[in-house]
Enzyme design. Structure first.
Site, short mmCIF file in Angstrom:
data_model
loop_
_atom_site.label_atom_id
_atom_site.label_comp_id
_atom_site.label_asym_id
_atom_site.label_seq_id
_atom_site.Cartn_x
_atom_site.Cartn_y
_atom_site.Cartn_z
N ASP A 26 45.35 36.19 7.98
CA ASP A 26 45.97 35.28 8.95
C ASP A 26 47.49 35.24 8.76
O ASP A 26 47.99 35.41 7.65
CB ASP A 26 45.37 33.88 8.75
CG ASP A 26 45.57 33.00 9.96
OD1 ASP A 26 46.08 33.48 10.99
OD2 ASP A 26 45.20 31.81 9.88
N HIS A 43 51.01 42.31 13.90
CA HIS A 43 49.73 42.99 13.68
C HIS A 43 49.94 44.40 13.12
O HIS A 43 49.21 44.85 12.25
CB HIS A 43 48.93 43.05 14.99
CG HIS A 43 48.61 41.69 15.54
ND1 HIS A 43 48.07 40.70 14.76
CD2 HIS A 43 48.76 41.15 16.77
CE1 HIS A 43 47.90 39.60 15.50
NE2 HIS A 43 48.32 39.86 16.72
N LEU A 137 33.41 52.51 -2.26
CA LEU A 137 33.76 51.19 -1.72
C LEU A 137 33.18 51.08 -0.31
O LEU A 137 33.41 51.95 0.53
CB LEU A 137 35.29 51.02 -1.66
CG LEU A 137 35.81 49.79 -0.90
CD1 LEU A 137 35.45 48.48 -1.62
CD2 LEU A 137 37.33 49.86 -0.71
C1 FPP Z 1 45.62 36.79 12.40
O1 FPP Z 1 46.99 36.51 12.56
C2 FPP Z 1 45.38 38.21 12.55
C3 FPP Z 1 44.59 38.79 13.50
C4 FPP Z 1 43.87 38.03 14.55
C5 FPP Z 1 44.43 40.23 13.58
C6 FPP Z 1 44.40 40.92 12.26
C7 FPP Z 1 44.34 42.35 12.49
C8 FPP Z 1 44.99 43.28 11.76
C9 FPP Z 1 45.87 43.00 10.59
C10 FPP Z 1 44.75 44.68 12.09
C11 FPP Z 1 43.55 45.11 11.32
C12 FPP Z 1 43.29 46.49 11.50
C13 FPP Z 1 42.31 47.18 10.90
C14 FPP Z 1 42.22 48.63 11.13
C15 FPP Z 1 41.29 46.56 10.03
P1 FPP Z 1 47.41 35.62 13.78
O2 FPP Z 1 47.74 36.51 14.93
O3 FPP Z 1 46.37 34.60 14.05
O4 FPP Z 1 48.70 34.98 13.22
P2 FPP Z 1 49.24 33.51 13.52
O5 FPP Z 1 48.16 32.56 13.06
O6 FPP Z 1 50.46 33.45 12.66
O7 FPP Z 1 49.52 33.43 14.97
#
Ligand code: FPP
Length: 246
Positions: A26, A43, A137
């Site tokens: 997050d 992201h 893994l």
């Molecule tokens: C939460 O931060 C994050 C997500 C909803 C997406 C996470 C996805 C990735 C890191 C990409 C993963 C990729 C692979 C290949 C596994 P948020 O957008 O909710 O952040 P905020 O709470 O600060 O708005």
């Protein structure tokens, strides 16, 4: 920095290693905001960290790692962000699959097919399948995942078997339910990590995390380090797990 986390790995008590760690990644949006960037750049930065944590998990000898990439609730975000995330996650899989296969990682996506663009699932499976002989893994990517949705699908499947007379209602046990989840055959998470200072489960592995230990950090996901990940394992090793017993 590099040695930093290696010296922490050396401190891990191998006899108390968690088998399964699940992560709620997050804070990508807030990280982007902090740096005057668009949310999608958060992201993108987050993917780099996923790669580092997968590598570190392998080095530390972890067996199962589950990461929350996209939740069933995330469809409520702007169309631009949703489309970007769908593409980023699939592109990351395609870009990384050769390395994952070479490094003994067995990857699968867990979640529902509902609302995904046509063909998405097929492309995911085509790529993941190449790693399914690996066993160093096991990496689960929770994609279009929701714990309640997972339970609904499990219950529907169990109900169908009951209707067909394959399963009697009194034969439905906790094990039978576990066996109908996306995580069938996998151990429950020992440790659930959430970054960015939020302290909630957000529909993540709700059945499986009943007895998990929780570890929270204020660090935003794009700034989460290998050392912090290992520290979560060291902290976990100090916990007394009682599973409801004394
Ligand atoms: C939460 O931060 C994050 C997500 C909803 C997406 C996470 C996805 C990735 C890191 C990409 C993963 C990729 C692979 C290949 C596994 P948020 O957008 O909710 O952040 P905020 O709470 O600060 O708005």
């Amino acid at each position: 920095m590099e040695n930093d986390y290696k010296s922490l790995i050396a401190k891990i008590d191998k006899t108390k290693m968690p088998t399964h760690i699940a992560i709620i990644m997050d804070g990508n949006g807030r990280w982007a905001n902090k740096h005057g960037l668009k949310r999608i750049n958060g992201h993108k930065a987050g993917v780099k960290v996923v790669r580092e944590i997968v590598e570190t998990a392998r080095e530390a000898g972890l067996k199962y790692l589950t990461v929350y990439a996209f939740s069933t609730e995330n469809w409520g975000r702007s169309k631009i962000e949703v489309n970007y995330l769908l593409k980023l996650i699939l592109d990351s899989l395609i870009n990384e699959i050769d390395d994952l296969v070479e490094n003994g990682v067995n990857i699968r996506f867990i979640g529902t097919e509902e609302h995904l663009p046509p063909g998405y699932d097929v492309k995911v499976e085509e790529n993941c399948r190449r790693s399914w002989h690996n066993s160093e893994l096991y990496l689960n990517v929770a994609m279009n995942y929701g714990g309640r949705r997972e339970l609904v699908e499990a219950i529907q499947s169990i109900a169908n078997k009951t209707k067909q007379g394959i399963l009697q209602p009194e034969e439905i046990t906790e094990q039978v339910i576990s066996d109908h989840l996306y995580t069938a055959g996998m151990p429950d998470p020992d440790l659930v990590i959430r970054t960015s200072g939020e302290i909630r489960l957000s529909n993540y592995l709700i059945w499986q995390s009943t007895y998990s230990e929780f570890w929270f950090t204020d660090t935003l996901w794009p700034e989460f380090t290998r050392a912090e990940f290992i520290q979560s394992i060291l902290d976990y090793q100090e916990r007394k797990r009682r599973f409801g017993k004394r």
